[in-house]
Design a protein around this motif. Structure first.
Motif, PDB file in Angstrom:
ATOM      1  N   LYS A 235       0.808  -1.219   0.000  1.00 34.60           N
ATOM      2  CA  LYS A 235       0.000   0.000   0.000  1.00 34.60           C
ATOM      3  C   LYS A 235       0.840   1.268   0.000  1.00 34.60           C
ATOM      4  O   LYS A 235       0.459   2.274  -0.597  1.00 34.60           O
ATOM      5  CB  LYS A 235      -0.919   0.014   1.232  1.00 34.60           C
ATOM      6  N   ASN A 236       1.958   1.240   0.715  1.00 37.15           N
ATOM      7  CA  ASN A 236       2.748   2.450   0.934  1.00 37.15           C
ATOM      8  C   ASN A 236       4.115   2.336   0.273  1.00 37.15           C
ATOM      9  O   ASN A 236       4.584   1.235  -0.033  1.00 37.15           O
ATOM     10  CB  ASN A 236       2.932   2.716   2.430  1.00 37.15           C
ATOM     11  N   LEU A 237       4.762   3.487   0.107  1.00 34.46           N
ATOM     12  CA  LEU A 237       6.100   3.515  -0.473  1.00 34.46           C
ATOM     13  C   LEU A 237       6.955   4.531   0.275  1.00 34.46           C
ATOM     14  O   LEU A 237       6.524   5.659   0.527  1.00 34.46           O
ATOM     15  CB  LEU A 237       6.042   3.902  -1.950  1.00 34.46           C
ATOM     16  N   GLY A 238       8.154   4.102   0.622  1.00 32.04           N
ATOM     17  CA  GLY A 238       9.149   5.012   1.167  1.00 32.04           C
ATOM     18  C   GLY A 238      10.265   5.215   0.155  1.00 32.04           C
ATOM     19  O   GLY A 238      10.600   4.306  -0.606  1.00 32.04           O
ATOM     20  N   VAL A 239      10.832   6.417   0.135  1.00 30.45           N
ATOM     21  CA  VAL A 239      11.997   6.719  -0.699  1.00 30.45           C
ATOM     22  C   VAL A 239      12.982   7.451   0.186  1.00 30.45           C
ATOM     23  O   VAL A 239      12.626   8.417   0.865  1.00 30.45           O
ATOM     24  CB  VAL A 239      11.620   7.594  -1.918  1.00 30.45           C
ATOM     25  N   TRP A 240      14.250   6.991   0.175  1.00 35.04           N
ATOM     26  CA  TRP A 240      15.190   7.547   1.150  1.00 35.04           C
ATOM     27  C   TRP A 240      16.637   7.348   0.713  1.00 35.04           C
ATOM     28  O   TRP A 240      16.954   6.415  -0.020  1.00 35.04           O
ATOM     29  CB  TRP A 240      14.992   6.880   2.512  1.00 35.04           C
ATOM     30  N   ALA A 241      17.487   8.216   1.186  1.00 34.21           N
ATOM     31  CA  ALA A 241      18.946   8.048   1.161  1.00 34.21           C
ATOM     32  C   ALA A 241      19.515   8.971   2.215  1.00 34.21           C
ATOM     33  O   ALA A 241      18.878   9.951   2.628  1.00 34.21           O
ATOM     34  CB  ALA A 241      19.528   8.387  -0.208  1.00 34.21           C
ATOM     35  N   LYS A 242      20.711   8.663   2.672  1.00 33.80           N
ATOM     36  CA  LYS A 242      21.440   9.652   3.464  1.00 33.80           C
ATOM     37  C   LYS A 242      21.705  10.858   2.558  1.00 33.80           C
ATOM     38  O   LYS A 242      22.168  10.675   1.429  1.00 33.80           O
ATOM     39  CB  LYS A 242      22.764   9.073   3.977  1.00 33.80           C
ATOM     40  N   PRO A 243      21.425  12.074   3.015  1.00 34.01           N
ATOM     41  CA  PRO A 243      21.622  13.242   2.146  1.00 34.01           C
ATOM     42  C   PRO A 243      23.046  13.286   1.587  1.00 34.01           C
ATOM     43  O   PRO A 243      24.029  13.157   2.322  1.00 34.01           O
ATOM     44  CB  PRO A 243      21.347  14.420   3.090  1.00 34.01           C
ATOM     45  N   GLY A 244      23.133  13.393   0.273  1.00 30.83           N
ATOM     46  CA  GLY A 244      24.427  13.476  -0.394  1.00 30.83           C
ATOM     47  C   GLY A 244      25.063  12.155  -0.728  1.00 30.83           C
ATOM     48  O   GLY A 244      26.107  12.122  -1.389  1.00 30.83           O
ATOM     49  N   ALA A 245      24.447  11.037  -0.305  1.00 35.21           N
ATOM     50  CA  ALA A 245      25.022   9.712  -0.565  1.00 35.21           C
ATOM     51  C   ALA A 245      24.639   9.232  -1.963  1.00 35.21           C
ATOM     52  O   ALA A 245      23.565   9.555  -2.466  1.00 35.21           O
ATOM     53  CB  ALA A 245      24.555   8.716   0.486  1.00 35.21           C
ATOM     54  N   PRO A 246      25.496   8.409  -2.600  1.00 34.24           N
ATOM     55  CA  PRO A 246      25.265   8.002  -3.994  1.00 34.24           C
ATOM     56  C   PRO A 246      24.392   6.751  -4.129  1.00 34.24           C
ATOM     57  O   PRO A 246      24.772   5.757  -4.744  1.00 34.24           O
ATOM     58  CB  PRO A 246      26.681   7.755  -4.507  1.00 34.24           C
ATOM     59  N   TYR A 247      23.222   6.788  -3.565  1.00 34.16           N
ATOM     60  CA  TYR A 247      22.276   5.691  -3.704  1.00 34.16           C
ATOM     61  C   TYR A 247      20.874   6.227  -3.448  1.00 34.16           C
ATOM     62  O   TYR A 247      20.686   7.352  -2.968  1.00 34.16           O
ATOM     63  CB  TYR A 247      22.587   4.537  -2.735  1.00 34.16           C
TER      64      TYR A 247
END
Length: 290
Positions: A235-247
């Motif tokens: 149902k849900n979606l998260g989108v994330w990275a450490k700020p400035g990280a290449p992923y």
């Protein structure tokens, strides 16, 4: 390390937490998974069970008693998952309730995670079996991190996420304690793209509840589609990275972290799944390399 292989991809799964840790394309010899640099973020693709995110004060309540639970649950970083069966292109891991687990999760269950390689697609299949004589309560989620950029002489800003339809996306804002507030911020307005930037995740993850789109592509403005994640069961979606990280992490979720106004009762936790005695529950998401 466990390995799945066909004539197109080699897939690696580490024993600890049975995280998907490598997807190599035999055509271009590229590594698509983030390689867990401990100086930045030391995971590849945590498997989230029986909770997603943090709980208020790190605890939940069931039938009047409080239980401690680590962020994202107890499958992550767990060395006790066993191989149930394995072929060249598929592997199933199993975790059963134990004396140690009962101390933090007072239910009898089996949790199975199956990785299947089919062409250029990896299917991640979750199966929960209720072996108890009462309902059990849980959430399920994925947290795979993909390299961005993938090619030399590219920048993070050359990459974007593209959904299969135009959306008006509002992201729920996390408070300082990691709990979900009732405040939102607009991410897209009648658009199907999220541009990756180094400050996109300055306020932590983007959290989309009840997202209409069930497929998202990671694209490069120079090389086109890199991969896609399909999540029709989630149902849900998260989108994330450490700020400035290449992923970038593309995270299908059945559930969500505790909301700020929670009463900590797992039976009424937002996004919780209640599974009747002797029943089973399954959910699958797919990663397809372009």
């Amino acid at each position: 390390m466990y390995t799945l292989k066909n004539d197109q991809l080699i897939v690696g799964i580490q024993h600890n937490g049975v995280e998907l840790c490598s997807i190599k394309n035999l055509e271009n010899n590229k590594e698509y998974m983030w390689q867990a640099d401990p100086e930045i973020w030391g995971s590849h693709a945590p498997n989230l069970f029986p909770v997603i995110g943090v709980l208020k004060d790190g605890k939940y309540k069931f039938q009047g008693s409080f239980y401690d639970m680590p962020k994202h649950g107890f499958v992550r970083n767990n060395d006790n998952l066993e191989v149930k069966n394995q072929t060249e292109t598929s592997i199933t891991f199993i975790l059963k309730s134990s004396e140690e687990i009962v101390k933090i999760y007072p239910f009898k269950f089996e949790f199975e995670l199956t990785f299947t390689l089919n062409g250029k697609t990896i299917e991640v299949h979750h199966l929960v079996k209720n072996l108890d004589n009462q309902k059990i309560y849980f959430q399920i989620g994925g947290h795979p991190a993909f390299n961005a950029p993938l090619f030399k002489n590219e920048a993070y800003e050359d990459y974007y996420l593209e959904f299969d339809q135009d959306l008006n996306l509002e992201s729920y804002i996390l408070g300082k304690s990691g709990l979900v507030s009732d405040q939102t911020k607009t991410i897209t307005e009648d658009d199907n793209k999220i541009q990756l930037t180094k400050d996109l995740f300055n306020e932590d993850a983007l959290i989309f509840k009840n997202i209409a789109s069930k497929k998202v592509r990671l694209k490069s403005s120079n090389h086109g589609e890199i991969l896609s994640v399909s999540y029709s069961d989630f149902k849900n979606l998260g989108v994330w990275a450490k700020p400035g990280a290449p992923y970038v992490c593309i995270e299908p979720w059945l559930g969500i972290a505790d909301i700020e106004g929670t009463d900590q009762n797992i039976e009424t936790k937002e996004g919780i799944i209640a599974l009747d005695a002797e029943k089973e529950f399954s959910a699958t998401y797919k990663i397809s390399i372009a």
